[in-house]
Design a protein around this motif. Structure first.
Motif: not given
Length: 223
Positions: A107-116
């Motif tokens: 979920w951290v990676a998914v949230a990071g992609d959303a921020l990008v």
């Protein structure tokens, strides 16, 4: 080379170099976080590239980058520092993948992609509002103060988007350690924008009034 060819070659070339560095340092191509991150960056870069094709002056100013392109010595020093921090922000998560220094949940990676994705959207909004959004600190003939769009919220929204990009990238690539160079981009961009604002206040009519109108420089409610 036509503007269209220049824009696409710039985008594709940057993406290829980024991918080669990341996966070479990771020592493997079996890294789904890396592929997902690149996919998000590519998807977000397409509308920006299409827009710049229609604005040759913006395209020229955005592709004229690096320490040598800066006109002022202090900005050359700052850009070198930013480049070093930026390279570290790409290399650290890749080495983290290779050596297993940290393990962030999915979920951290998914949230990071959303921020990008949000950071790229913000960059697009900046270009829509400001055709003078050069990659170097300068004032050109006909330039005016922009106070609409994201510039109504912070005075340096391009740098805000860049900081958000690096933080999002660290998370998207699943690396807690990468948050260190990502955090270092904040003082680096702050140094750049403080010097840039001093220059614009002296060189761009109306900029001091804009500073009085828009309080925040980089992060709303903080700085």
């Amino acid at each position: 080379m036509s503007n269209e060819a220049k824009a696409w070659s710039w985008m594709i070339g940057a993406s290829v170099v980024m991918a080669l560095v990341m996966f070479a340092c990771a020592g493997t191509i079996e890294w789904w976080q890396g592929w997902a991150f690149i996919a998000v960056v590519e998807a977000g870069s397409v509308p920006v590239t299409l827009f710049m094709i229609k604005d040759p002056a913006l395209l020229e100013s955005r592709t004229n980058i690096g320490p040598a392109a800066e006109q002022r010595p202090v900005q050359r020093v700052i850009v070198v520092g930013l480049l070093l921090v930026s390279v570290a922000a790409f290399i650290v998560p890749s080495l983290d993948r290779r050596f297993g220094w940290s393990h962030a949940p999915v979920w951290v990676a998914v949230a990071g992609d959303a921020l990008v994705a949000v950071s790229l959207w913000l960059s697009f909004r900046v270009f829509l509002a400001n055709s003078f959004g050069a990659a170097t600190v300068q004032v050109v003939e006909g330039q005016t103060v922009i106070s609409t769009g994201p510039y109504a919220v912070v005075r340096n929204p391009m740098y805000s988007g860049a900081v958000l990009f690096f933080v999002g990238m660290a998370l998207a690539l699943g690396s807690w350690w990468a948050l260190i160079p990502a955090a270092l981009t904040i003082p680096a961009f702050s140094w750049r924008l403080l010097d840039e604002e001093a220059f614009l206040a002296d060189s761009l009519p109306g900029y001091r009034d804009y500073q009085a109108k828009v309080r925040w420089r980089l992060i709303p409610g903080v700085f």
